[in-house]
Write an enzyme that holds these catalytic residues in place. Structure first.
Site, short mmCIF file in Angstrom:
data_model
loop_
_atom_site.label_atom_id
_atom_site.label_comp_id
_atom_site.label_asym_id
_atom_site.label_seq_id
_atom_site.Cartn_x
_atom_site.Cartn_y
_atom_site.Cartn_z
N LYS A 237 0.74 -1.15 -0.06
CA LYS A 237 -0.08 -0.06 0.04
C LYS A 237 0.86 1.20 0.06
O LYS A 237 0.53 2.17 -0.55
CB LYS A 237 -0.82 -0.12 1.10
CG LYS A 237 -2.05 -1.03 0.88
CD LYS A 237 -2.98 -1.05 2.33
CE LYS A 237 -3.82 -2.26 2.35
NZ LYS A 237 -4.56 -2.48 3.56
N HIS B 201 -0.11 -6.24 17.79
CA HIS B 201 -1.12 -6.95 18.02
C HIS B 201 -1.64 -7.28 19.53
O HIS B 201 -0.81 -7.02 20.50
CB HIS B 201 -0.41 -8.46 17.62
CG HIS B 201 0.88 -8.99 18.13
ND1 HIS B 201 0.88 -9.54 19.15
CD2 HIS B 201 2.11 -8.95 17.47
CE1 HIS B 201 2.31 -9.80 19.37
NE2 HIS B 201 2.89 -9.59 18.45
#
Length: 119
Positions: A62, A104
């Site tokens: 991206k 995470h």
């Protein structure tokens, strides 16, 4: 100068189900060095590792503005650790500096990549 930024997120439960099905997805996504590290892990840590590496590759693509596909593939991006345990991302498709971040918790894996133009 910043060339691009990319962010991605993936659900831990989704990655857990993928890991439970075997190594085929991991072999597709991970470089040989990443796969070697992955195989040394078990359980939750293995899920976090695979999800983090998949997501960082998405974030990188991206930031490049290409997405994953023809221009940038899974094997073109590798994230290993430095001597302090920080992620270090390299790519065969980009020669500038790459600044990765992987985070995470029990539910989500989030990655962020900043690309700096080579000078």
């Amino acid at each position: 100068m910043i060339k691009g930024v990319g962010i991605d997120t993936i659900e831990v439960e989704r990655v857990k189900k993928i890991v439970e099905r075997g190594d085929s997805f991991a072999k597709k996504v991970l470089t040989p060095k990443e796969f070697e590290q992955y195989k040394k892990m078990k359980g939750k840590r293995q899920v976090e590792y695979l999800g983090g590496r998949f997501s960082i590759k998405e974030s990188f693509s991206k930031a490049m503005g290409t997405g994953l596909g023809k221009t940038v593939g899974f094997q073109d991006i590798e994230t290993l650790w430095d001597e302090l345990g920080h992620p270090v991302t390299t790519s065969t498709k980009y020669d500038g500096r790459i600044f990765p971040s992987i985070s995470h918790d029990n539910h989500e894996i989030v990655t962020f990549v900043v690309l700096e133009d080579p000078e």
